[in-house]
Design a protein around this motif. Sequence first.
Motif, PDB file in Angstrom:
ATOM      1  N   ASP A   1      34.615  38.757  30.368  1.00  0.00           N
ATOM      2  CA  ASP A   1      34.928  38.753  29.128  1.00  0.00           C
ATOM      3  C   ASP A   1      33.462  37.267  29.253  1.00  0.00           C
ATOM      4  N   GLU A   2      33.043  37.333  28.197  1.00  0.00           N
ATOM      5  CA  GLU A   2      31.748  35.798  28.790  1.00  0.00           C
ATOM      6  C   GLU A   2      33.171  35.047  28.009  1.00  0.00           C
ATOM      7  N   ALA A   3      33.684  35.072  27.032  1.00  0.00           N
ATOM      8  CA  ALA A   3      34.279  34.421  27.040  1.00  0.00           C
ATOM      9  C   ALA A   3      35.133  33.422  27.376  1.00  0.00           C
ATOM     10  N   VAL A   4      35.013  33.389  28.390  1.00  0.00           N
ATOM     11  CA  VAL A   4      36.208  32.906  29.740  1.00  0.00           C
ATOM     12  C   VAL A   4      35.268  31.597  29.934  1.00  0.00           C
ATOM     13  N   THR A   5      34.103  31.556  29.379  1.00  0.00           N
ATOM     14  CA  THR A   5      33.103  29.558  30.073  1.00  0.00           C
ATOM     15  C   THR A   5      34.502  29.410  28.972  1.00  0.00           C
ATOM     16  N   GLY A   6      34.818  29.575  27.970  1.00  0.00           N
ATOM     17  CA  GLY A   6      35.090  28.712  27.150  1.00  0.00           C
ATOM     18  C   GLY A   6      36.513  27.214  27.695  1.00  0.00           C
TER      19      GLY A   6
ATOM     20  N   SER B   1      44.103  39.303  25.087  1.00  0.00           N
ATOM     21  CA  SER B   1      44.551  37.649  25.392  1.00  0.00           C
ATOM     22  C   SER B   1      46.053  38.003  26.162  1.00  0.00           C
ATOM     23  N   ALA B   2      46.573  37.371  27.074  1.00  0.00           N
ATOM     24  CA  ALA B   2      48.081  37.253  26.951  1.00  0.00           C
ATOM     25  C   ALA B   2      48.877  36.812  25.650  1.00  0.00           C
ATOM     26  N   GLY B   3      49.713  37.704  24.558  1.00  0.00           N
ATOM     27  CA  GLY B   3      50.348  37.146  23.740  1.00  0.00           C
ATOM     28  C   GLY B   3      52.020  36.402  24.259  1.00  0.00           C
ATOM     29  N   GLU B   4      52.210  35.727  23.120  1.00  0.00           N
ATOM     30  CA  GLU B   4      53.238  35.178  23.276  1.00  0.00           C
ATOM     31  C   GLU B   4      55.080  35.747  23.807  1.00  0.00           C
ATOM     32  N   SER B   5      54.393  37.221  23.566  1.00  0.00           N
ATOM     33  CA  SER B   5      55.692  37.796  24.550  1.00  0.00           C
ATOM     34  C   SER B   5      55.660  37.751  25.928  1.00  0.00           C
TER      35      SER B   5
ATOM     36  N   SER C   1      42.629  30.485  27.910  1.00  0.00           N
ATOM     37  CA  SER C   1      43.927  30.451  29.075  1.00  0.00           C
ATOM     38  C   SER C   1      43.708  31.073  28.456  1.00  0.00           C
ATOM     39  N   ALA C   2      44.409  31.803  27.524  1.00  0.00           N
ATOM     40  CA  ALA C   2      45.709  33.298  26.971  1.00  0.00           C
ATOM     41  C   ALA C   2      44.555  34.266  27.901  1.00  0.00           C
ATOM     42  N   LEU C   3      43.233  34.722  27.210  1.00  0.00           N
ATOM     43  CA  LEU C   3      42.546  35.186  27.806  1.00  0.00           C
ATOM     44  C   LEU C   3      42.557  35.287  29.108  1.00  0.00           C
ATOM     45  N   ILE C   4      42.008  34.224  30.400  1.00  0.00           N
ATOM     46  CA  ILE C   4      42.194  34.644  31.390  1.00  0.00           C
ATOM     47  C   ILE C   4      43.197  35.190  31.850  1.00  0.00           C
TER      48      ILE C   4
ATOM     49  N   PHE D   1      44.539  21.167  36.855  1.00  0.00           N
ATOM     50  CA  PHE D   1      43.331  22.235  36.113  1.00  0.00           C
ATOM     51  C   PHE D   1      43.931  23.956  35.970  1.00  0.00           C
ATOM     52  N   CYS D   2      45.321  23.818  35.683  1.00  0.00           N
ATOM     53  CA  CYS D   2      45.549  25.361  35.097  1.00  0.00           C
ATOM     54  C   CYS D   2      46.480  24.668  34.243  1.00  0.00           C
ATOM     55  N   VAL D   3      46.399  25.688  33.066  1.00  0.00           N
ATOM     56  CA  VAL D   3      46.955  25.501  31.154  1.00  0.00           C
ATOM     57  C   VAL D   3      47.723  27.146  31.762  1.00  0.00           C
ATOM     58  N   TYR D   4      47.839  27.896  32.330  1.00  0.00           N
ATOM     59  CA  TYR D   4      49.047  29.081  32.002  1.00  0.00           C
ATOM     60  C   TYR D   4      48.229  29.473  34.015  1.00  0.00           C
ATOM     61  N   ASN D   5      49.996  29.989  33.853  1.00  0.00           N
ATOM     62  CA  ASN D   5      49.402  30.554  35.647  1.00  0.00           C
ATOM     63  C   ASN D   5      49.573  32.261  35.661  1.00  0.00           C
TER      64      ASN D   5
END
Length: 390
Positions: A10-15, A52-56, A101-104, A141-145
């Motif tokens: 997804d192009e938005a990962v470059t965000g 994107s990864a949601g809360e749950s 981060s949630a998208l990745i 450099f990592c926000v969500y694993n």
Amino acid sequence: MSGRAQLMWDEAVTGYDFGSSHPMDPVRLALTMGLVRAFGLDGAVDVRSAKSAGESTLRLVHREDYVAAVRSASAAPGSADQAYGLGTVDDPAFAGMHEASALIAGLSVGAAEAVWRGESRHAVNFTGGLHHAMPGAASGFCVYNDPALAIARLLELGAERVAYVDVDVHHGDGVQAAFWEDPRVLTVSLHEHPRTLFPQTGWPEETGAGAGEGGAVNVALPAGTGDAGWLRAFHAVVPELLEDFRPQVLVTQHGADTHAEDPLAHLAVSLDAQRAVMTACHELAHAYAEDGRWVALGGGGYAVVDVVPRSWTHLVGIAAHAPVEPESVIPASWRDEVYARTRQLGPARMTDGRTPSWKPWEDGYDPADRLDQAVLATRRSAFPLRGLLA
């Protein structure tokens, strides 16, 4: 089960952008996808996005208060709470940080779901592999694993045995921590020795705890290790463990920062050796994982023009059963894109001109060799806990 691999994109990962002075330049992702397209590999795979990864989903690994802190810093970067590892030199807060981060993470979870459900045997998310994030803190450099989240989702779906093999130059500490006491997950990390590199963990004595004792395996490689030693270590440890564990899914992390040109580490591995390990992981998935299920992720890599795009394009080709030959000339259109984006000259071929080889472990051990000492330390620490001979 589909014969075509899935490529998550997804192009938005470059965000996912820590700023112009940060080593984690998102241009490496854009250039990788550009090279994939230049070789026509986007026609050999099913290119998919994912939600994107949601809360749950995030809470399968991360604490509720940490996710809230990321959301807050994402909306107001100046308010980032350094107690959560946010707003630091390694992990500066930026607008939209949670969303990127949630998208990745969602792409890696989507890859795992596709493989588990039989939509494809292989799935690649080279934008993922962010293996340092902890349940309650950003790190390295990592926000969500995303690797841990993908594995946790596989377990949620019913998987009973998942193997994770990490060949990034840095120890896969966050994934190891997430499954430290879980016997359903085998984590194997080959990395530069913690004496000389972040995160200063990944000693051979780190082997898991409780029901998960023997489920963590660490090979701490001496600084300066090159192709022959890196490949010898991989083949002396990984195949035997996977043959014994027989995972239902193999998840691998292919940080490109083992390369000799990487500015943040001290190994001396070539692109050709990286390709050899990718090929080995593919073969091991077919040999030992159920139905050849393989989820392949990216990771670190800070030689963003010369190394990262070539390395991960090889990964996509291998997963697609359409490998790019090392001697292939890189299309001029991609080199033009490189210059337009970076004002640098891109590499001309898909090889470093090496023909990697290694001495199999079975051929003998040299007690004076630092690489052999490292491998033996790992085998002595971890193998007996799994009922294997050191």
